[in-house]
Design a protein around this motif. Structure first.
Motif, PDB file in Angstrom:
ATOM      1  N   GLY A  53      27.461  36.941  32.815  1.00  0.00           N
ATOM      2  CA  GLY A  53      26.245  36.765  33.593  1.00  0.00           C
ATOM      3  C   GLY A  53      26.182  35.443  34.343  1.00  0.00           C
TER       4      GLY A  53
ATOM      5  N   THR B  31      31.796  37.382  38.635  1.00  0.00           N
ATOM      6  CA  THR B  31      32.058  38.567  39.445  1.00  0.00           C
ATOM      7  C   THR B  31      31.386  38.447  40.805  1.00  0.00           C
ATOM      8  N   THR B  32      30.191  37.885  40.802  1.00  0.00           N
ATOM      9  CA  THR B  32      29.468  37.672  42.065  1.00  0.00           C
ATOM     10  C   THR B  32      30.294  36.766  42.980  1.00  0.00           C
TER      11      THR B  32
ATOM     12  N   GLU C  95      38.539  38.442  35.484  1.00  0.00           N
ATOM     13  CA  GLU C  95      38.751  38.701  34.051  1.00  0.00           C
ATOM     14  C   GLU C  95      39.959  39.619  33.793  1.00  0.00           C
TER      15      GLU C  95
END
Ligand code: ATP
Length: 236
Positions: A42, A46-47, A161
């Motif tokens: 979070g 990824t963003t 990841e």
């Protein structure tokens, strides 16, 4: 930095549904270097990756690749310019074979990478050519996802990841392969929840916390003493 920059982000913000998940991130990745972004689930890894790949729009700031502003460049054009994206979760197709994945990725491209070369890098894929995506282990899927990106002959590899959910022996294998690619001059930006595995190959490690870069140190420093990284990771 003393080396030419492959990738540079300046004050980049992006997010979802009008909100922001990434806040004014500035980052420089030198050509031929490995830069690891670490941060908890979070944190926005990824963003960040999908913003560099172009899947998510830049809301504020600029992204430069190879000296050109690509902030508004479509994802497929970024790929053509040399950004290879290996997304989290690998996106391997369940019902087509390894050979077919490789053929599709290689189609119509006069590239320095071809299926034989990626199999040389990942011999395991050579043994699994006739197997479908659904029949592959997590490690094999990850190798295939990286192989597929390499077949587009990227100069920058984005790896989100890449060792998630993999057994330690496979993590070690993937790290060895990435180290080999880096030694051959590939520029790599990768994301990981913890610094442990990328620390051995990273030239630079940055901590992403709640969408902001909160620490950034050379890999050599992190290898000597990772306490500042771990401290930055615990402050959220
Ligand atoms: P993980 O390891 O879980 O993938 P991450 O560091 O990659 O974590 P992101 O997936 O980038 O983090 O998420 C950053 C923030 O954006 C989180 O608050 C998350 O809830 C939010 N977010 C991510 N994807 C979406 C989406 N598709 N729509 C709305 N919010 C999203």
């Amino acid at each position: 930095l003393d080396f030419p920059l492959a990738l540079s982000l300046s004050g980049v913000s992006s997010g979802y549904n009008g909100g922001r998940a990434l806040h004014a991130v500035s980052l420089e990745v030198a050509e031929g270097s490995v830069h690891a972004i670490v941060g908890h689930n979070g944190a926005g890894k990824t963003t960040l990756m999908s913003t560099v790949a172009g899947e998510l729009a830049v809301a504020e700031g600029r992204i430069w690749f190879d000296g050109k502003d690509i902030s508004r460049t479509a994802p497929h054009r970024r790929a053509k310019r040399g950004i290879g994206y290996v997304p989290q979760g690998r996106r391997v197709f369940k019902s087509i074979t390894v050979a077919e994945h490789l053929a599709i990725a290689h189609r119509d491209r006069k590239s320095e990478w071809n299926p034989a070369r990626v199999i040389d890098l990942f011999p395991r894929l050579g043994e699994r050519m006739k197997h479908k995506g659904a029949q592959l282990s997590g490690g094999e899927q990850q190798m295939l996802a990286i192989a597929r990106a390499l077949l587009t002959s990227p100069r920058l590899l984005l790896l989100d990841e890449p060792t998630e959910g993999l057994a330690p022996a496979i993590v070690e294998q993937i790290r060895g392969t990435l180290g080999k690619l880096a030694a051959e001059g590939m520029t790599i930006l990768l994301a990981a929840p913890q610094p442990e595995w990328p620390i051995a190959i990273a030239d630079h490690i940055s901590v992403l916390s709640a969408g902001k870069l909160t620490a950034s140190i050379p890999g050599s420093e992190a290898r000597d003493d990772a306490s500042s990284l771990l401290e930055a990771l615990t402050i959220t």
